[in-house]
Enzyme design. Sequence first.
Site, PDB file in Angstrom:
ATOM      1  NE  ARG A 182      31.342  28.413 -11.137  1.00  0.00           N
ATOM      2  CZ  ARG A 182      30.577  27.386 -11.481  1.00  0.00           C
ATOM      3  NH1 ARG A 182      29.257  27.462 -11.353  1.00  0.00           N
ATOM      4  NH2 ARG A 182      31.110  26.276 -11.942  1.00  0.00           N
TER       5      ARG A 182
ATOM      6  NE  ARG B  56      63.372  29.027   6.470  1.00  0.00           N
ATOM      7  CZ  ARG B  56      64.171  30.062   6.170  1.00  0.00           C
ATOM      8  NH1 ARG B  56      64.186  31.124   6.948  1.00  0.00           N
ATOM      9  NH2 ARG B  56      64.931  30.027   5.090  1.00  0.00           N
TER      10      ARG B  56
ATOM     11  CE1 TYR C 215      25.425  28.753 -12.782  1.00  0.00           C
ATOM     12  CE2 TYR C 215      23.911  27.006 -13.455  1.00  0.00           C
ATOM     13  CZ  TYR C 215      25.200  27.526 -13.374  1.00  0.00           C
ATOM     14  OH  TYR C 215      26.255  26.825 -13.901  1.00  0.00           O
TER      15      TYR C 215
ATOM     16  CD  GLU D 192      74.459  34.989   3.653  1.00  0.00           C
ATOM     17  OE1 GLU D 192      73.338  34.706   4.088  1.00  0.00           O
ATOM     18  OE2 GLU D 192      74.638  35.811   2.735  1.00  0.00           O
TER      19      GLU D 192
ATOM     20  CG  ASN E 255      72.669  39.696  -0.861  1.00  0.00           C
ATOM     21  OD1 ASN E 255      72.513  40.259  -1.937  1.00  0.00           O
ATOM     22  ND2 ASN E 255      72.911  38.395  -0.748  1.00  0.00           N
TER      23      ASN E 255
ATOM     24  CB  THR F 278      72.895  30.760  -3.113  1.00  0.00           C
ATOM     25  OG1 THR F 278      73.831  31.245  -2.150  1.00  0.00           O
ATOM     26  CG2 THR F 278      71.512  30.791  -2.495  1.00  0.00           C
TER      27      THR F 278
ATOM     28  CE1 TYR G  94      27.356  17.479 -14.960  1.00  0.00           C
ATOM     29  CE2 TYR G  94      26.689  17.740 -12.662  1.00  0.00           C
ATOM     30  CZ  TYR G  94      27.468  17.117 -13.622  1.00  0.00           C
ATOM     31  OH  TYR G  94      28.375  16.164 -13.238  1.00  0.00           O
TER      32      TYR G  94
ATOM     33  N   GLY H 229      65.797  25.174  -3.515  1.00  0.00           N
ATOM     34  CA  GLY H 229      65.600  25.000  -2.071  1.00  0.00           C
ATOM     35  C   GLY H 229      64.276  24.289  -1.804  1.00  0.00           C
TER      36      GLY H 229
END
Length: 465
Positions: free
Chosen positions: A326, A24, A359, A165, A180, A90, A380, A20
């Site tokens: 992290r 939505r 840090y 349904e 269902n 389905t 860095y 599907g």
Amino acid sequence: MPSETTRVGTPRAAIILAAGQGTRMKSALPKVLHKVGGKPLIGWAIDLALACACAPAVVVVGAGMAGLRELVTARLGEGSVAVQETPRGTADAVSAARAALAGFEGDVVILYGDAPLVRAETVEAMFALRRERGGLVVLGFDAADPTGYGRLILDGEGAVARIVEERDATHEERRVAFCNSGVVVADAGQLFQLLSMVRNDNAKGEFYLTDVVGLARSAGFKTHAAHAEENEVLGVNSRVDLAEAEAAFQQRARRAALEGGVTMIAPETVYFSHDTCIGRDVTIEPNVYFAEGVTIGAGTVIHAHCHFERTHVSENCEIGPFARFRPNARLERKVKIGNFVEVKNSTLGEGAKANHLAYIGDADVGARSNLGAGAITCNYDGFDKHRTTIGEDVFVGTDTALVAPVTLGARAYTAAGSVITKDVAAGALALGRARQTEIEGWADRFRKAKSAEKAARKADKGKAE
Ligand code: UD1
Ligand code: MG
């Protein structure tokens, strides 16, 4: 035609429907790639199939959906993806898996890729029901608000006569609250035989899987209903549903943590991922978030407002408040990480401490070493990351900048405010800051001169007025 009653040890297959579009959801991402508890919806369905020892497991995907195919193949191997080119319902989706299951004989469970919270125990109970009584088993639930769901219409004996349904239901049938879930267990041969008889003469013009129940009855097969709680079979069709599924997952995870020996004074403010692993006698204060891949060892205390991702914390550590972990942070036993400390891709040896404002990135910190307030690894350079290695029993002074790559030998000290650019030998003190000089009497002379100036200005102003 295979025998009506299934045997113990019957092979099991799973068909997971995920073709599907999920319109939505209003998303560029296929619906089943949205996450609950940090795991994509499709991952939940795949894990459920594997937990129930279903092999093969086939996922029916729609046209395109390259990311989804990749994920499925990585988890279940080649041949596990079936394609339904156009979503025609389905039943049509299940039929798309037929070729992938060619030669399979045994029981098959149909799962919806958008229902992440179905438990393995529930599906096992369905297999068991089929083993005992034969025929086809569908999973129903009592809906608080049945709007939108297919209704299970029972006969006088409590067996399922058919599923209708909502759009095709009569006024009377819509009042039925037994709905269902979509999960079906059946014999594979019987299922595909019944599917070939499904027609699309209904309100949506689709081939409904739910029609196989009525067809099974007409063919003389038994049809049973198993029961589940509503929050277990919740299907995700919109972001509202996604948030509801997340809430249901969190509630389940919090309960499991509490039952496993974790103390939380405000469990409703603590967020878990599907794989969070918390040891006994861990205390978690309010507002803590565990992203994927986190393990917390027994006896650890986590103070309020902490965030963890792909991190291992060993036993008896003390963390937070306001600490961030992290990926690839690893804390050995009795480590203390205090407020406003960030740790990334680093290991901290037993008893190491960073109590305030630090840090620690791409670093290995030896046992019992202490990082003072404001200690920073400069890992860095704008292009590459570099490691910082700190030996055991090292004292990193307040506001030290450790410019990586750099190594501090065991027992070394760095002076507060130092910028450390070169390796420091074991047992040494490194000073990397401007040398302090002193000008005798300067402050007194300055204060005296300035006070005199100010008094003179005030006097001038008084004369003018
Ligand atoms: C379906 C059931 C309904 C049940 C409800 C439970 C049918 C006809 N209806 O309705 O009885 O109460 O689920 O949530 O089965 N899919 C495909 N190809 C298609 C259509 C759907 O793969 O052509 C997949 C979807 O991706 C989804 C699943 O099947 O994973 C269910 O489809 P969906 O459209 O959500 O069905 P519902 O209208 O919710
Ligand atoms: Mg649905």
